[in-house]
Design an enzyme around this catalytic site. Structure first.
Site, PDB file in Angstrom:
ATOM      1  N   GLU A   1      22.306  13.542  -0.742  1.00  0.00           N
ATOM      2  CA  GLU A   1      23.367  14.504  -0.448  1.00  0.00           C
ATOM      3  C   GLU A   1      22.794  15.810   0.097  1.00  0.00           C
ATOM      4  O   GLU A   1      21.597  15.972   0.261  1.00  0.00           O
ATOM      5  CB  GLU A   1      24.177  14.806  -1.725  1.00  0.00           C
TER       6      GLU A   1
ATOM      7  N   ARG B   1      25.474  19.437 -15.496  1.00  0.00           N
ATOM      8  CA  ARG B   1      24.421  19.683 -14.506  1.00  0.00           C
ATOM      9  C   ARG B   1      25.037  20.374 -13.303  1.00  0.00           C
ATOM     10  O   ARG B   1      26.250  20.312 -13.090  1.00  0.00           O
ATOM     11  CB  ARG B   1      23.762  18.382 -14.057  1.00  0.00           C
TER      12      ARG B   1
ATOM     13  N   ASN C   1      25.969  20.595  -9.425  1.00  0.00           N
ATOM     14  CA  ASN C   1      26.234  19.683  -8.330  1.00  0.00           C
ATOM     15  C   ASN C   1      26.101  20.472  -7.028  1.00  0.00           C
ATOM     16  O   ASN C   1      25.050  21.075  -6.788  1.00  0.00           O
ATOM     17  CB  ASN C   1      27.597  19.013  -8.475  1.00  0.00           C
TER      18      ASN C   1
ATOM     19  N   ASN D   1      32.369  20.334  -5.142  1.00  0.00           N
ATOM     20  CA  ASN D   1      31.744  19.759  -3.957  1.00  0.00           C
ATOM     21  C   ASN D   1      31.965  20.674  -2.767  1.00  0.00           C
ATOM     22  O   ASN D   1      31.933  21.894  -2.906  1.00  0.00           O
ATOM     23  CB  ASN D   1      32.261  18.338  -3.724  1.00  0.00           C
TER      24      ASN D   1
ATOM     25  N   ASP E   1      34.175  14.773  -0.709  1.00  0.00           N
ATOM     26  CA  ASP E   1      32.843  15.135  -1.213  1.00  0.00           C
ATOM     27  C   ASP E   1      32.305  16.308  -0.402  1.00  0.00           C
ATOM     28  O   ASP E   1      32.838  17.394  -0.435  1.00  0.00           O
ATOM     29  CB  ASP E   1      31.941  13.901  -1.140  1.00  0.00           C
TER      30      ASP E   1
END
Length: 236
Positions: free
Chosen positions: A18, A101, A103, A152, A202
């Site tokens: 990503e 966590r 992202n 995202n 995303d």
């Protein structure tokens, strides 16, 4: 059927690849492997990849004005010295949420970092345990949003008055009024609601014409959205 031609130029196999960032000055592509715990840097000139192993999952990596990179590793914002291959912790968040966590993260045009957290098992969790943070150059941290599933794609309009943002499990692309002097958000509105079969929204970017390009996880496509009308086109 789309006439867009897609070519794979980076052959690295990632567990969850990503966060691509093109570095024009060096003609390099920066990207991360979340579960593989690696930051990759591909050179267009040499067609070679150099990588740095991180101590935890890595959600994003972005260039730093003073050199090197800033990355979200676990629940920490770290400074990465690419020459020495060392990472130094700058900011830690959510010490009370070890299951969370970082992202996605992106830097606004003024140099502030926006970075979101999520639960590692976000798609099965029953709550929205993540948040969206703003980190200033002095390392002060402000929580912009709470009750987030998976932060995202983020990007700003050219006039810096609007931030587009995705919380993937909400299945929408949203817009906020953006205060460029403070980084604060207001007046959240849905710009686009995902249709059945399009997958989860995303990563996202804005093109020169002010239109959105959204990568669809588990949808096998990128959709092109006009935020002014809500119309979309898709590319497989």
């Amino acid at each position: 059927m789309s006439s867009v031609q897609v070519e794979s130029v980076v052959k690295e196999h990632a567990l969850i690849g990503e966060g691509p960032v093109w570095e024009e000055s060096d003609q390099t592509l920066l990207f991360i492997d979340i579960a593989g715990q690696k930051i990759h840097r591909w050179s267009a000139a040499t067609n070679q990849i150099h990588s740095l192993k991180t101590d935890d999952t890595v959600g994003f990596a972005v260039p730093r004005r003073s050199g090197g990179y800033v990355a979200g590793v676990g629940r920490s914002i770290v400074a990465v010295d690419w020459t020495t291959q060392k990472a130094t912790s700058l900011v830690n968040v959510e010490e009370d949420k070890p299951e969370n966590r970082f992202n996605d993260g992106k830097v606004d045009p003024m140099g502030r970092l926006l970075a979101g957290t999520m639960r590692k098992d976000a798609q099965t969790a029953q709550v929205k345990p993540g948040s969206l943070y703003l980190v200033n150059s002095d390392l002060s941290v402000t929580k912009l949003l709470s009750q987030v599933d998976i932060s995202n794609g983020m990007d700003w309009t050219q006039d810096l008055k609007t931030l587009f943002y995705i919380d993937s499990l909400s299945l929408s692309v949203d817009a906020f009024n953006y205060d460029s002097s403070t980084g604060h958000l207001g007046n959240r509105q849905v710009v686009y609601r995902m249709a059945e079969g399009e997958g989860l929204p995303d990563g996202m970017t804005l093109d020169a014409g002010g239109r959105l390009w959204v990568a669809c996880y588990n949808g096998g496509r990128v959709i092109h959205i006009d935020p002014a009308t809500g119309q979309s086109y898709w590319f497989c």
